[in-house]
Design an enzyme around this catalytic site. Structure first.
Site, PDB file in Angstrom:
ATOM      1  N   HIS A   1      52.770  87.585  27.081  1.00  0.00           N
ATOM      2  CA  HIS A   1      51.854  88.736  26.814  1.00  0.00           C
ATOM      3  C   HIS A   1      51.562  88.216  25.345  1.00  0.00           C
ATOM      4  CE1 HIS A   1      53.907  92.100  29.301  1.00  0.00           C
ATOM      5  NE2 HIS A   1      52.606  91.568  29.824  1.00  0.00           N
TER       6      HIS A   1
ATOM      7  N   GLU B   1      52.655  89.683  22.074  1.00  0.00           N
ATOM      8  CA  GLU B   1      54.114  89.658  21.615  1.00  0.00           C
ATOM      9  C   GLU B   1      54.394  88.250  21.115  1.00  0.00           C
ATOM     10  OE1 GLU B   1      56.038  90.580  25.267  1.00  0.00           O
ATOM     11  OE2 GLU B   1      55.053  92.724  25.340  1.00  0.00           O
TER      12      GLU B   1
ATOM     13  N   HIS C   1      60.558  89.250  25.737  1.00  0.00           N
ATOM     14  CA  HIS C   1      59.406  90.188  25.606  1.00  0.00           C
ATOM     15  C   HIS C   1      59.834  91.007  24.202  1.00  0.00           C
ATOM     16  CE1 HIS C   1      57.170  90.121  29.370  1.00  0.00           C
ATOM     17  NE2 HIS C   1      58.088  89.486  29.939  1.00  0.00           N
TER      18      HIS C   1
ATOM     19  N   GLU D   1      64.251  91.991  25.733  1.00  0.00           N
ATOM     20  CA  GLU D   1      63.155  92.500  24.985  1.00  0.00           C
ATOM     21  C   GLU D   1      63.838  92.549  23.436  1.00  0.00           C
ATOM     22  OE1 GLU D   1      60.465  94.321  25.392  1.00  0.00           O
ATOM     23  OE2 GLU D   1      60.230  94.304  27.537  1.00  0.00           O
TER      24      GLU D   1
END
Length: 228
Positions: A39, A42, A146, A200
């Site tokens: 992404h 990010e 992420h 994450e």
């Protein structure tokens, strides 16, 4: 700390804009593939991985790395690729959906940004290249990085998950709390291999992320490699 990476890169494909998709190979059988930057919004994932790897002079025997799976998106500061496709909803899974995806501009906001899963499963060149790389390397596990939910997301609390929870002092969550059709994790789960664990990272400044996790991330990589 070194100003640049000394580890060698190899190309595994090209992005929509023709940017080289590159990874850091391992010297032997791949046990773990670490993927950051799928992404583009990010960038902390690529930053932290790069900082951790600057302490190593030689490639790992059994760990390979993708520093940025979506270089066009990261360059442009967008979550998706330049076609507007969320690459982590474009993998060829049985639950892939053509419906639009809505994500948050910030964690506390409503889902206010519309993205596409693509015109078909695996239609984007970045997705196809990553699938081909995974199939070529055949890793035992994938660590997909992420942000900013601050947890270790995986279906079960495997030894790898326990190691990551300890290294990053983050809780394990068996489910992220919302559906993820066409995701890398779903693709791996349907294939029953490799194990896919999502790290994450919490929402922090880049300097704070490195200060908190730089040494522990490097130590995790050394430890994981040495135990194999």
């Amino acid at each position: 700390m070194r100003s640049s990476l000394l580890l060698p890169f190899a190309e595994y494909g090209r992005s929509v804009l023709g940017t080289a998709l590159r990874y850091i190979p391992c010297t032997g059988a791949c046990h773990l593939l670490v993927i950051a930057g799928i992404h583009g919004e990010e960038p902390e994932t690529t930053f932290l991985l790069s900082r951790a790897l600057r302490g190593f002079e030689q490639p790992f025997e059994n760990i390979a790395f993708v520093l940025c799976a979506n270089p066009d998106g990261m360059t442009l500061g967008i979550r998706c690729n330049v076609n507007g496709v969320d690459l982590n909803r474009n993998f060829p899974t049985s639950n892939w959906s053509a419906e639009a995806i809505y994500c948050r501009s910030v964690l506390e906001a409503s889902r206010d940004t519309e993205l596409s899963p693509g015109s078909a499963p695996g239609c984007e060149c970045e997705t196809r290249a990553l699938v081909a790389l995974i199939e070529t390397l055949s890793p035992e596990a994938i660590l997909s990085i992420h942000a900013p939910i601050a947890c270790i997301d995986a279906p079960s609390k495997s030894p790898l998950v326990e190691q990551l929870c300890a290294a990053f002092n983050l809780p394990w969550r068996p489910d992220i709390g919302y559906p993820t059709p066409g995701s890398l994790g779903t693709w791996c789960k349907e294939r029953k291999s490799p194990e896919c664990v999502t790290l994450e990272l919490p929402r922090m400044s880049l300097e704070a992320l490195y200060d908190r996790y730089g040494e522990s991330f490097s130590a995790f990589l050394r430890s994981y490699s040495s135990r194999r």
